[in-house]
Scaffold this motif. Structure first.
Motif, PDB file in Angstrom:
ATOM      1  N   TYR A   1      -0.640 -19.413  27.869  1.00  0.00           N
ATOM      2  CA  TYR A   1       0.169 -18.731  26.859  1.00  0.00           C
ATOM      3  C   TYR A   1      -0.622 -18.620  25.559  1.00  0.00           C
ATOM      4  CZ  TYR A   1       4.375 -18.989  29.678  1.00  0.00           C
ATOM      5  OH  TYR A   1       5.292 -18.813  30.674  1.00  0.00           O
ATOM      6  N   ALA A   2      -0.258 -17.663  24.749  1.00  0.00           N
ATOM      7  CA  ALA A   2      -0.770 -17.521  23.389  1.00  0.00           C
ATOM      8  C   ALA A   2       0.397 -17.064  22.522  1.00  0.00           C
ATOM      9  CB  ALA A   2      -1.906 -16.498  23.331  1.00  0.00           C
ATOM     10  N   ALA A   3       0.289 -17.319  21.238  1.00  0.00           N
ATOM     11  CA  ALA A   3       1.283 -16.826  20.283  1.00  0.00           C
ATOM     12  C   ALA A   3       0.587 -15.798  19.404  1.00  0.00           C
ATOM     13  CB  ALA A   3       1.847 -17.968  19.448  1.00  0.00           C
ATOM     14  N   PHE A   4       1.306 -14.738  19.075  1.00  0.00           N
ATOM     15  CA  PHE A   4       0.742 -13.668  18.263  1.00  0.00           C
ATOM     16  C   PHE A   4       1.599 -13.495  17.013  1.00  0.00           C
ATOM     17  CE2 PHE A   4      -0.495 -12.987  22.625  1.00  0.00           C
ATOM     18  CZ  PHE A   4      -1.868 -12.847  22.501  1.00  0.00           C
ATOM     19  N   VAL A   5       0.944 -13.543  15.854  1.00  0.00           N
ATOM     20  CA  VAL A   5       1.628 -13.399  14.572  1.00  0.00           C
ATOM     21  C   VAL A   5       1.640 -11.911  14.235  1.00  0.00           C
ATOM     22  CG1 VAL A   5       1.633 -14.037  12.130  1.00  0.00           C
ATOM     23  CG2 VAL A   5       0.844 -15.688  13.862  1.00  0.00           C
ATOM     24  N   HIS A   6       2.836 -11.334  14.238  1.00  0.00           N
ATOM     25  CA  HIS A   6       3.020  -9.906  13.986  1.00  0.00           C
ATOM     26  C   HIS A   6       3.624  -9.680  12.601  1.00  0.00           C
ATOM     27  CE1 HIS A   6       2.420  -8.100  18.052  1.00  0.00           C
ATOM     28  NE2 HIS A   6       2.631  -9.345  18.431  1.00  0.00           N
ATOM     29  N   PRO A   7       3.347  -8.505  12.020  1.00  0.00           N
ATOM     30  CA  PRO A   7       3.969  -8.180  10.726  1.00  0.00           C
ATOM     31  C   PRO A   7       5.459  -7.900  10.890  1.00  0.00           C
ATOM     32  CG  PRO A   7       2.586  -6.366  11.490  1.00  0.00           C
ATOM     33  CD  PRO A   7       2.442  -7.468  12.485  1.00  0.00           C
ATOM     34  N   ARG A   8       6.172  -7.971   9.795  1.00  0.00           N
ATOM     35  CA  ARG A   8       7.593  -7.591   9.756  1.00  0.00           C
ATOM     36  C   ARG A   8       7.658  -6.135   9.292  1.00  0.00           C
ATOM     37  NH1 ARG A   8      11.737 -10.902   9.735  1.00  0.00           N
ATOM     38  NH2 ARG A   8      12.743  -9.647   8.143  1.00  0.00           N
ATOM     39  N   SER A   9       8.312  -5.299  10.056  1.00  0.00           N
ATOM     40  CA  SER A   9       8.352  -3.873   9.731  1.00  0.00           C
ATOM     41  C   SER A   9       9.056  -3.594   8.411  1.00  0.00           C
ATOM     42  CB  SER A   9       8.999  -3.077  10.867  1.00  0.00           C
ATOM     43  OG  SER A   9      10.300  -3.563  11.129  1.00  0.00           O
ATOM     44  N   GLY A  10      10.069  -4.371   8.066  1.00  0.00           N
ATOM     45  CA  GLY A  10      10.772  -4.167   6.804  1.00  0.00           C
ATOM     46  C   GLY A  10       9.871  -4.407   5.601  1.00  0.00           C
ATOM     47  N   LEU A  11       9.028  -5.437   5.670  1.00  0.00           N
ATOM     48  CA  LEU A  11       8.087  -5.694   4.572  1.00  0.00           C
ATOM     49  C   LEU A  11       7.064  -4.571   4.460  1.00  0.00           C
ATOM     50  CD1 LEU A  11       7.330  -9.530   4.822  1.00  0.00           C
ATOM     51  CD2 LEU A  11       8.587  -8.327   3.025  1.00  0.00           C
ATOM     52  N   ALA A  12       6.643  -4.050   5.582  1.00  0.00           N
ATOM     53  CA  ALA A  12       5.685  -2.941   5.558  1.00  0.00           C
ATOM     54  C   ALA A  12       6.320  -1.703   4.934  1.00  0.00           C
ATOM     55  CB  ALA A  12       5.200  -2.639   6.972  1.00  0.00           C
ATOM     56  N   ALA A  13       7.541  -1.370   5.348  1.00  0.00           N
ATOM     57  CA  ALA A  13       8.200  -0.153   4.862  1.00  0.00           C
ATOM     58  C   ALA A  13       8.611  -0.263   3.399  1.00  0.00           C
ATOM     59  CB  ALA A  13       9.429   0.148   5.725  1.00  0.00           C
ATOM     60  N   ARG A  14       9.179  -1.401   3.004  1.00  0.00           N
ATOM     61  CA  ARG A  14       9.695  -1.549   1.640  1.00  0.00           C
ATOM     62  C   ARG A  14       8.629  -1.922   0.618  1.00  0.00           C
ATOM     63  NH1 ARG A  14      13.475  -4.317   4.477  1.00  0.00           N
ATOM     64  NH2 ARG A  14      12.789  -6.334   3.667  1.00  0.00           N
ATOM     65  N   CYS A  15       7.664  -2.743   1.020  1.00  0.00           N
ATOM     66  CA  CYS A  15       6.740  -3.320   0.040  1.00  0.00           C
ATOM     67  C   CYS A  15       5.273  -2.995   0.287  1.00  0.00           C
ATOM     68  CB  CYS A  15       6.889  -4.841   0.024  1.00  0.00           C
ATOM     69  SG  CYS A  15       8.562  -5.424  -0.244  1.00  0.00           S
ATOM     70  N   GLY A  16       4.942  -2.390   1.414  1.00  0.00           N
ATOM     71  CA  GLY A  16       3.545  -2.114   1.718  1.00  0.00           C
ATOM     72  C   GLY A  16       2.769  -3.348   2.143  1.00  0.00           C
ATOM     73  N   VAL A  17       3.470  -4.362   2.645  1.00  0.00           N
ATOM     74  CA  VAL A  17       2.819  -5.596   3.079  1.00  0.00           C
ATOM     75  C   VAL A  17       2.375  -5.455   4.526  1.00  0.00           C
ATOM     76  CG1 VAL A  17       3.174  -8.057   3.571  1.00  0.00           C
ATOM     77  CG2 VAL A  17       4.076  -7.042   1.465  1.00  0.00           C
ATOM     78  N   ALA A  18       1.130  -5.840   4.785  1.00  0.00           N
ATOM     79  CA  ALA A  18       0.577  -5.817   6.138  1.00  0.00           C
ATOM     80  C   ALA A  18      -0.111  -7.152   6.393  1.00  0.00           C
ATOM     81  CB  ALA A  18      -0.419  -4.665   6.288  1.00  0.00           C
ATOM     82  N   LEU A  19      -0.470  -7.378   7.645  1.00  0.00           N
ATOM     83  CA  LEU A  19      -1.271  -8.541   8.004  1.00  0.00           C
ATOM     84  C   LEU A  19      -2.690  -8.068   8.228  1.00  0.00           C
ATOM     85  CD1 LEU A  19       1.048 -10.533  10.439  1.00  0.00           C
ATOM     86  CD2 LEU A  19       1.021 -10.469   7.942  1.00  0.00           C
ATOM     87  N   VAL A  20      -3.645  -8.770   7.642  1.00  0.00           N
ATOM     88  CA  VAL A  20      -5.036  -8.345   7.695  1.00  0.00           C
ATOM     89  C   VAL A  20      -5.557  -8.335   9.131  1.00  0.00           C
ATOM     90  CG1 VAL A  20      -7.380  -8.857   6.914  1.00  0.00           C
ATOM     91  CG2 VAL A  20      -5.460  -9.116   5.341  1.00  0.00           C
ATOM     92  N   ASN A  21      -5.190  -9.307   9.923  1.00  0.00           N
ATOM     93  CA  ASN A  21      -5.700  -9.422  11.285  1.00  0.00           C
ATOM     94  C   ASN A  21      -4.596  -9.244  12.322  1.00  0.00           C
ATOM     95  OD1 ASN A  21      -4.460 -11.853  10.535  1.00  0.00           O
ATOM     96  ND2 ASN A  21      -5.605 -12.988  12.066  1.00  0.00           N
ATOM     97  N   ALA A  22      -3.696  -8.318  12.085  1.00  0.00           N
ATOM     98  CA  ALA A  22      -2.523  -8.179  12.949  1.00  0.00           C
ATOM     99  C   ALA A  22      -2.893  -7.691  14.340  1.00  0.00           C
ATOM    100  CB  ALA A  22      -1.515  -7.226  12.320  1.00  0.00           C
ATOM    101  N   PRO A  23      -2.349  -8.298  15.379  1.00  0.00           N
ATOM    102  CA  PRO A  23      -1.659  -9.573  15.282  1.00  0.00           C
ATOM    103  C   PRO A  23      -2.651 -10.726  15.252  1.00  0.00           C
ATOM    104  CG  PRO A  23      -1.626  -8.850  17.561  1.00  0.00           C
ATOM    105  CD  PRO A  23      -2.322  -7.772  16.763  1.00  0.00           C
ATOM    106  N   GLY A  24      -2.304 -11.758  14.515  1.00  0.00           N
ATOM    107  CA  GLY A  24      -3.109 -12.978  14.518  1.00  0.00           C
ATOM    108  C   GLY A  24      -2.864 -13.722  15.819  1.00  0.00           C
ATOM    109  N   THR A  25      -3.892 -14.320  16.363  1.00  0.00           N
ATOM    110  CA  THR A  25      -3.784 -15.000  17.651  1.00  0.00           C
ATOM    111  C   THR A  25      -3.791 -16.509  17.471  1.00  0.00           C
ATOM    112  OG1 THR A  25      -4.964 -13.170  18.713  1.00  0.00           O
ATOM    113  CG2 THR A  25      -4.865 -15.250  19.929  1.00  0.00           C
ATOM    114  N   VAL A  26      -2.803 -17.162  18.075  1.00  0.00           N
ATOM    115  CA  VAL A  26      -2.744 -18.616  18.119  1.00  0.00           C
ATOM    116  C   VAL A  26      -3.021 -19.008  19.572  1.00  0.00           C
ATOM    117  CG1 VAL A  26      -1.349 -20.680  17.719  1.00  0.00           C
ATOM    118  CG2 VAL A  26      -1.010 -18.635  16.277  1.00  0.00           C
TER     119      VAL A  26
END
Length: 155
Positions: free
Chosen positions: A63-88
């Motif tokens: 198994y692995a976990a993947f850190v994904h951005p939140r679409s609401g933050l992207a749409a409302r604030c322009g927030v993204a994740l630099v390495n989306a998705p981040g891998t755990v």
């Protein structure tokens, strides 16, 4: 048509900050469990930050976990994740941290401790064996790269 619902996979979690909530699914059927910020953070336009979440996990092998951005933050604030998705990876035991970037050209973005900043998706992953060959078998796409299948009108 019948669907087979698989039982949830058990994930061991260590709460590094006892005052923060554990990851949770907001709605039934959600793929991602919400991760929250363990600290306040202010990002000016174009700025990025590594935001801790206050948790560490132990994933089962396969198994692995993947850190994904939140679409609401992207749409409302322009927030993204630099390495989306981040891998755990399954062997990682450190704190999960989220690398956020403010892509808004004018406005500052503020995160407060406890704000939902990303979502964690747990997935089963396959191990691969790589076999070197002199040539690869053909395919319909061949070596067509970025944008080779179209999808929008050219400007």
């Amino acid at each position: 048509m019948s669907s087979t619902v698989r039982p949830p996979v058990d994930i061991l979690i260590r709460r590094l900050d006892p005052e923060l909530p554990l990851p949770a699914y907001a709605q039934p059927g959600d793929a991602g469990a919400d991760l929250v910020a363990a600290v306040d953070a202010e990002l000016e336009p174009g700025e990025r930050a590594v935001v801790p979440t206050g948790i560490a996990i132990a994933l089962p092998d396969g198994y692995a976990a993947f850190v994904h951005p939140r679409s609401g933050l992207a749409a409302r604030c322009g927030v993204a994740l630099v390495n989306a998705p981040g891998t755990v990876d399954a062997g990682y035991r450190g704190e999960i941290k989220v690398i956020v970037v403010n892509l808004d050209p004018r406005e500052r973005v503020s995160f407060r401790r406890g704000d939902r900043i990303a979502q964690l998706v747990i997935q089963q992953v396959e191990k691969a064996r790589f076999h070197e060959v002199a040539e690869l078998p053909g395919s319909a796409r061949a070596e067509g790269g970025f944008g080779s299948t179209g999808g929008h009108a050219a400007i």
